[in-house]
Design a protein around this motif. Structure first.
Motif, PDB file in Angstrom:
ATOM      1  N   PHE A  67     -14.765  23.741 -20.928  1.00  0.00           N
ATOM      2  CA  PHE A  67     -13.364  23.375 -21.073  1.00  0.00           C
ATOM      3  C   PHE A  67     -13.242  21.862 -21.167  1.00  0.00           C
ATOM      4  N   TYR A  69     -10.981  18.807 -19.753  1.00  0.00           N
ATOM      5  CA  TYR A  69     -10.036  18.589 -18.657  1.00  0.00           C
ATOM      6  C   TYR A  69     -10.162  17.166 -18.122  1.00  0.00           C
ATOM      7  N   GLU A  91      -6.550  18.992 -14.792  1.00  0.00           N
ATOM      8  CA  GLU A  91      -5.623  19.439 -15.828  1.00  0.00           C
ATOM      9  C   GLU A  91      -6.412  19.565 -17.110  1.00  0.00           C
ATOM     10  N   GLY A  92      -6.211  20.710 -17.818  1.00  0.00           N
ATOM     11  CA  GLY A  92      -6.955  20.884 -19.055  1.00  0.00           C
ATOM     12  C   GLY A  92      -6.650  22.187 -19.756  1.00  0.00           C
ATOM     13  N   ASP A  93      -7.595  22.591 -20.620  1.00  0.00           N
ATOM     14  CA  ASP A  93      -7.393  23.778 -21.450  1.00  0.00           C
ATOM     15  C   ASP A  93      -8.017  25.040 -20.851  1.00  0.00           C
ATOM     16  N   PRO A  95      -7.813  28.404 -18.157  1.00  0.00           N
ATOM     17  CA  PRO A  95      -6.705  29.301 -17.794  1.00  0.00           C
ATOM     18  C   PRO A  95      -5.867  28.713 -16.657  1.00  0.00           C
ATOM     19  N   GLY A  97      -4.232  25.892 -16.686  1.00  0.00           N
ATOM     20  CA  GLY A  97      -3.955  24.517 -17.095  1.00  0.00           C
ATOM     21  C   GLY A  97      -4.023  23.451 -16.022  1.00  0.00           C
ATOM     22  N   THR A  98      -3.683  23.771 -14.767  1.00  0.00           N
ATOM     23  CA  THR A  98      -3.809  22.800 -13.679  1.00  0.00           C
ATOM     24  C   THR A  98      -4.283  23.528 -12.428  1.00  0.00           C
TER      25      THR A  98
END
Length: 119
Positions: A67, A69, A91-93, A95, A97-98
């Motif tokens: 991912f 992030y 925080e990222g892509d 599942p 998102g945070t």
């Protein structure tokens, strides 16, 4: 203060080996990150257990590419002479998102013997 009381600390007083691991991990520097672990170290992350440096190396390589992030250290705590907790906000892509994750470190002879990562 009693020696058995948890101490909340600022990130700059985390042991050098933990700071070295976190910096290398953030930079996707697997070779640098792996030097922070004992040969028989254990990492538990996302319900999986990785034992020994080769398994940990594979986990580090995978986590660096799975991912995208950002990761920010938001707190650090020393719970006793060999146990530290570093809380990170990601925080990222992935599942959801945070997420805030607790990196729970156990040290042995100046290296990381055990790392448990969980919410």
């Amino acid at each position: 203060m009693h020696d058995n009381q948890p101490r909340t600390s600022t990130p700059d007083i985390l042991p050098e080996v933990i700071t070295r691991y976190l910096t290398a991990h953030r930079a996707h520097d697997t070779a640098g990150a792996i030097t922070a672990f004992t040969r028989e170290a254990t990492v538990i992350d996302d319900g999986n257990t990785y034992e020994g440096t080769e398994a940990i190396r594979g986990w580090l390589d995978r986590s660096a590419t799975e991912f995208t992030y950002t990761i920010h250290l938001i707190g650090a705590q020393q719970t006793d002479a060999t146990h530290y907790i570093a809380t990170h906000h990601l925080e990222g892509d992935f599942p959801g998102g945070t997420i805030d994750l607790r990196y729970q470190f156990t040290l042995l002879d100046g290296l990381i013997e055990r790392l448990v990562i969980e919410p």
